[in-house]
Design an enzyme around this catalytic site. Structure first.
Site, short mmCIF file in Angstrom:
data_model
loop_
_atom_site.label_atom_id
_atom_site.label_comp_id
_atom_site.label_asym_id
_atom_site.label_seq_id
_atom_site.Cartn_x
_atom_site.Cartn_y
_atom_site.Cartn_z
N SER A 33 0.85 -1.19 0.00
CA SER A 33 0.00 0.00 0.00
C SER A 33 0.89 1.24 0.00
O SER A 33 2.12 1.14 0.00
CB SER A 33 -0.90 0.00 1.23
OG SER A 33 -0.12 0.10 2.41
N LYS A 34 0.26 2.41 0.04
CA LYS A 34 1.02 3.66 -0.04
C LYS A 34 2.02 3.83 1.10
O LYS A 34 3.02 4.51 0.95
CB LYS A 34 0.05 4.85 -0.06
CG LYS A 34 -0.72 4.97 -1.37
CD LYS A 34 -1.71 6.11 -1.35
CE LYS A 34 -2.48 6.16 -2.67
NZ LYS A 34 -3.53 7.19 -2.65
#
Length: 484
Positions: free
Chosen positions: A253-254
């Protein structure tokens, strides 16, 4: 057997993600390896989040990676149109067929009624699902509900006692129990088809033979298989590829850093490095070699070498691969790609003369061995643009404190003044003679000269540094070091 035909079908709700790019790559490699067709279509039924800007970003990302497509958006072909929002009459046709054959029915339940049903099932210790409340409504009951202003959805009537077995080309045989599934929605109340229905219609009408996609879609597959069977269509072969995890073994994820192809492009990663890296996320070649071109990947790729286990996104490995491609690409190409980073840092003007371009090529040649991505170039070239380069640390200061340093620097200044042209060849010859003429070891000569010219104890070769700085700047920095 029918010719292989695969597809990449992104939702244009954001940029091309690393996971999506890998799915596209695996489909492309499979098609090219088998002499098949690679199709790209757009799944834009999420009307609120979809945008043409995201669509263009995704398509540009595919092109940048070198993944061309034979049919689909922007190319055309026999299965179009290739945006789901342009295919609504096609979905309506097959939804009507399911209604007519009893495989679908109109459901008028409100959100409140569905929530109450979920709570009731949970209270009994059962899995929440739709239990078919509207499945057997009479015509009179439907009219009454519609008179209340209720707009129905269409649900698929899941047959009781159905076991769905998926023979997945990556995961093997996977079994699902239809009774735990509930009657699922295939068309929403606004007439927009749900993902599971639209994807089945699209894959069949476009002639898709193999569906290669992320593991997270495995749970959708039994619903899709039931739809294929109800419509009397042959099922494609399925292959569900494992998730990509961050280095902490959680879903990428980010918070793990950059997650889109666009971000890596903007940081100065090369497309061939990303393609090489993405191919190795969950697939392994036959031999030990890990540096593989797109053509080599195309020749070697097969689904039987795709792993079931999740792949870990190893940034160090990507950096190593990217550094390799930076070092082995043509100097002109790397210079052209590096110039925007130098311009952004204010080191290079917008207009570059031919003479300045040659100097920039020499600059890139001097530092590219140190780069894992092109955005790092500004960290290595500041020494060539700075007005002054004082010793960077205690080690550098102690080097300049050596008793032999004044003699070394004066000898360098004398030689620089004596030559007409200060190119690499002249610099090499000068540097080769200095230790012998001064009666000193190479380190005693080269280290103080490096610190005087760059402020650092490590960096590009001195025979590259000297011509890049030029006569005036070399003499100025030597003089400043002598007076320090």
């Amino acid at each position: 057997m029918a010719q292989v035909k695969v597809r990449f079908a992104p939702s244009p709700t954001g940029p091309l993600h690393i996971g999506g790019a890998r799915s596209a790559l695996f489909n492309w490699l499979f098609a090219r390896n088998r002499g098949g067709t690679f199709l790209v279509r757009i799944e834009d039924t999420d009307l609120e989040r979809s945008s043409r800007e995201s669509e263009e970003n995704i398509l540009a990302g595919l092109r940048w990676l070198g993944l061309d497509w034979d049919e689909g958006i922007g190319v055309g072909g026999p299965g179009g149109p290739y945006r789901q929002t342009e295919r609504l009459p096609i979905y309506r046709q097959y939804a009507d067929r399911l209604l007519e054959t009893g495989w679908a029915y109109r459901c008028y339940c409100t959100e409140e009624e569905l929530a109450a049903q979920r709570e009731e099932l949970l209270a009994r210790g059962e899995m929440p699902r739709y239990t078919g409340r509207c499945r057997h409504l009479t015509g009179e009951e439907r009219c009454r509900l519609e008179a209340q202003g209720r707009r129905p959805v269409l649900r698929f009537a899941v047959p009781a006692g159905e076991k769905i077995i998926i023979r997945d080309l990556v995961r093997g045989s996977v079994s699902f129990d239809g009774d735990g599934m509930g009657d699922f929605i295939i068309v929403k109340s606004d007439g927009i088809p749900t993902y599971n229905f639209a994807v089945v219609v699209d894959d069949h009408t476009m002639g898709i033979t193999h569906v290669i996609r992320a593991e997270e879609h495995l749970s959708n597959t039994p619903r899709q298989v039931l739809l294929y069977r109800a419509l009397g269509w042959p099922e494609p072969r399925f292959a569900h590829v494992s998730l990509i995890l961050g280095e902490d073994r959680t879903k990428m994820s980010k918070r793990h850093g950059a997650t889109s192809i666009e971000q890596y492009r903007e940081m100065g990663y090369l497309p061939e490095a990303l393609v090489n890296f993405l191919a190795l996320l969950g697939w392994s070649p036959g031999g030990e070699e890990e540096v593989l071109t797109l053509d080599q990947l195309k020749e070697q790729f097969s689904l039987d070498r795709v792993a079931k286990n999740p792949a870990v996104f190893d940034l160090d490995k990507l950096n190593w691969l990217n550094g390799h491609y930076i070092r082995t690409s043509s100097l002109e190409r790397i210079t052209d790609l590096a110039i925007p980073f130098l311009q952004k840092a204010g080191y290079v003007p917008e207009e570059i003369t031919p003479e300045r371009y040659q100097w920039l090529k020499a600059l890139v040649a001097a530092v590219r061995d140190y780069l894992s991505n092109l955005s790092e170039i500004t960290q290595h070239v500041d020494i060539f643009f700075a007005a002054e380069v004082p010793p960077a640390d205690g080690e550098a200061r102690s080097v300049l404190a050596g008793e032999q340093v004044p003699a070394v620097l004066r000898a360098v200044a004398e030689k620089v003044r004596a030559v007409d042209e200060l190119d690499e060849e002249v610099a090499r010859a000068m540097l080769k003679k200095l230790p012998r003429e001064l009666g000193l070891g190479g380190k005693k000569v080269y280290m103080p000269l490096r610190v005087a010219l760059t402020g650092r104890t490590h960096g590009p070769e001195l025979y590259q540094v000297i011509p890049l700085l030029g006569r005036e700047k070399v003499l100025e920095r030597v003089e400043r070091a002598l007076n320090r």
